[in-house]
Design a protein around this motif. Structure first.
Motif, PDB file in Angstrom:
ATOM      1  N   THR A  56     -20.493  13.525  -2.845  1.00  0.00           N
ATOM      2  CA  THR A  56     -21.613  12.693  -2.418  1.00  0.00           C
ATOM      3  C   THR A  56     -21.029  11.521  -1.626  1.00  0.00           C
ATOM      4  OG1 THR A  56     -21.531  11.273  -4.370  1.00  0.00           O
ATOM      5  CG2 THR A  56     -22.924  13.269  -4.508  1.00  0.00           C
ATOM      6  N   GLU A  57     -21.883  10.782  -0.935  1.00  0.00           N
ATOM      7  CA  GLU A  57     -21.398   9.591  -0.240  1.00  0.00           C
ATOM      8  C   GLU A  57     -20.752   8.614  -1.212  1.00  0.00           C
ATOM      9  OE1 GLU A  57     -23.996   9.081   3.850  1.00  0.00           O
ATOM     10  OE2 GLU A  57     -24.311   7.646   2.230  1.00  0.00           O
ATOM     11  N   THR A  58     -21.353   8.423  -2.376  1.00  0.00           N
ATOM     12  CA  THR A  58     -20.799   7.446  -3.315  1.00  0.00           C
ATOM     13  C   THR A  58     -19.441   7.904  -3.842  1.00  0.00           C
ATOM     14  OG1 THR A  58     -22.110   8.333  -5.154  1.00  0.00           O
ATOM     15  CG2 THR A  58     -23.022   6.449  -3.958  1.00  0.00           C
ATOM     16  N   GLN A  59     -19.280   9.182  -4.133  1.00  0.00           N
ATOM     17  CA  GLN A  59     -17.979   9.697  -4.582  1.00  0.00           C
ATOM     18  C   GLN A  59     -16.923   9.511  -3.497  1.00  0.00           C
ATOM     19  OE1 GLN A  59     -19.318  13.677  -5.434  1.00  0.00           O
ATOM     20  NE2 GLN A  59     -19.441  13.312  -7.643  1.00  0.00           N
ATOM     21  N   ALA A  60     -17.289   9.820  -2.253  1.00  0.00           N
ATOM     22  CA  ALA A  60     -16.341   9.669  -1.146  1.00  0.00           C
ATOM     23  C   ALA A  60     -15.969   8.212  -0.938  1.00  0.00           C
ATOM     24  CB  ALA A  60     -16.926  10.257   0.141  1.00  0.00           C
ATOM     25  N   LEU A  61     -16.946   7.315  -1.058  1.00  0.00           N
ATOM     26  CA  LEU A  61     -16.672   5.891  -0.858  1.00  0.00           C
ATOM     27  C   LEU A  61     -15.692   5.379  -1.913  1.00  0.00           C
ATOM     28  CD1 LEU A  61     -17.434   3.483   0.959  1.00  0.00           C
ATOM     29  CD2 LEU A  61     -19.103   2.859  -0.783  1.00  0.00           C
ATOM     30  N   ILE A  62     -15.899   5.751  -3.164  1.00  0.00           N
ATOM     31  CA  ILE A  62     -14.995   5.339  -4.241  1.00  0.00           C
ATOM     32  C   ILE A  62     -13.584   5.862  -3.965  1.00  0.00           C
ATOM     33  CG2 ILE A  62     -14.470   5.687  -6.699  1.00  0.00           C
ATOM     34  CD1 ILE A  62     -17.627   5.704  -7.098  1.00  0.00           C
ATOM     35  N   ARG A  63     -13.456   7.133  -3.591  1.00  0.00           N
ATOM     36  CA  ARG A  63     -12.150   7.739  -3.295  1.00  0.00           C
ATOM     37  C   ARG A  63     -11.482   7.065  -2.109  1.00  0.00           C
ATOM     38  NH1 ARG A  63     -11.090  10.873   0.566  1.00  0.00           N
ATOM     39  NH2 ARG A  63     -13.210  11.658   0.851  1.00  0.00           N
ATOM     40  N   GLU A  64     -12.227   6.870  -1.035  1.00  0.00           N
ATOM     41  CA  GLU A  64     -11.646   6.279   0.183  1.00  0.00           C
ATOM     42  C   GLU A  64     -11.152   4.850  -0.060  1.00  0.00           C
ATOM     43  OE1 GLU A  64     -10.907   7.334   3.218  1.00  0.00           O
ATOM     44  OE2 GLU A  64     -11.823   9.320   3.236  1.00  0.00           O
ATOM     45  N   PHE A  65     -11.904   4.053  -0.813  1.00  0.00           N
ATOM     46  CA  PHE A  65     -11.462   2.683  -1.093  1.00  0.00           C
ATOM     47  C   PHE A  65     -10.120   2.685  -1.825  1.00  0.00           C
ATOM     48  CE2 PHE A  65     -15.245   0.521   0.353  1.00  0.00           C
ATOM     49  CZ  PHE A  65     -14.830  -0.791   0.525  1.00  0.00           C
ATOM     50  N   VAL A  66      -9.973   3.572  -2.820  1.00  0.00           N
ATOM     51  CA  VAL A  66      -8.706   3.638  -3.551  1.00  0.00           C
ATOM     52  C   VAL A  66      -7.585   4.084  -2.608  1.00  0.00           C
ATOM     53  CG1 VAL A  66      -7.430   4.829  -5.378  1.00  0.00           C
ATOM     54  CG2 VAL A  66      -9.733   3.962  -5.826  1.00  0.00           C
ATOM     55  N   GLU A  67      -7.817   5.149  -1.835  1.00  0.00           N
ATOM     56  CA  GLU A  67      -6.778   5.675  -0.943  1.00  0.00           C
ATOM     57  C   GLU A  67      -6.325   4.645   0.087  1.00  0.00           C
ATOM     58  OE1 GLU A  67      -8.177  10.383  -1.036  1.00  0.00           O
ATOM     59  OE2 GLU A  67      -8.346   9.239   0.835  1.00  0.00           O
TER      60      GLU A  67
END
Length: 147
Positions: A56-67
């Motif tokens: 989902t957008e929210t899952q991707a946003l959480i992952r991208e911020f960490v990366e």
């Protein structure tokens, strides 16, 4: 998937691949989290990127911020959607289409960052307006400023 707002100039001789994407706006001490990307010519982006597979957008946003930053965030609400035609650093023509989210900073652990060419920087929103590489990103910051 055609966004209501489209930024960037598409080269008529290129086939732009649709790339679902998401980007976040995190504020702290009156500044906005951005990433300074050091490649051939350094540039600034909002943290975020491609939505992979069934994310989902929210899952991707959480992952991208960490990366990209080592920051753990909680997406709060989606404030906008836009598309941005551009060429990735490898020359691949893409149209990033997706949401811009306000997110809350929960934790920061630089050791969790995995993208070596990305550096977390905190910019005043007006500086971000002038420095962000993509017009869609600057537009999202402006939309937030005018709330």
């Amino acid at each position: 998937m055609n966004p209501a707002l489209q930024f960037g100039q598409a080269d008529p001789d290129s086939d732009y691949r649709l790339r679902p994407a998401v980007f976040g706006l995190v504020f702290h001490d009156e500044k906005i989290a951005c990433v300074r990307v050091t490649r051939d010519t350094p540039y600034y982006d909002l943290p975020g990127g491609a939505v992979d597979g069934d994310e989902t957008e929210t899952q991707a946003l959480i992952r991208e911020f960490v990366e990209e930053t080592g920051m753990t965030v909680r997406p709060l609400h989606r404030i906008a959607e836009a598309g941005q035609f551009f060429r990735k650093s490898d020359g691949d023509p893409v149209n990033n289409v997706g949401g811009f989210w306000i997110a809350e900073r929960l934790a920061l652990d630089p050791a969790r960052k995995i993208e070596a060419d990305h550096e977390l920087v905190w910019l005043h929103p007006r500086t971000a307006l002038a420095e962000l590489r993509h017009d869609a990103h600057a537009w999202a910051v402006a939309k937030w400023l005018r709330r």
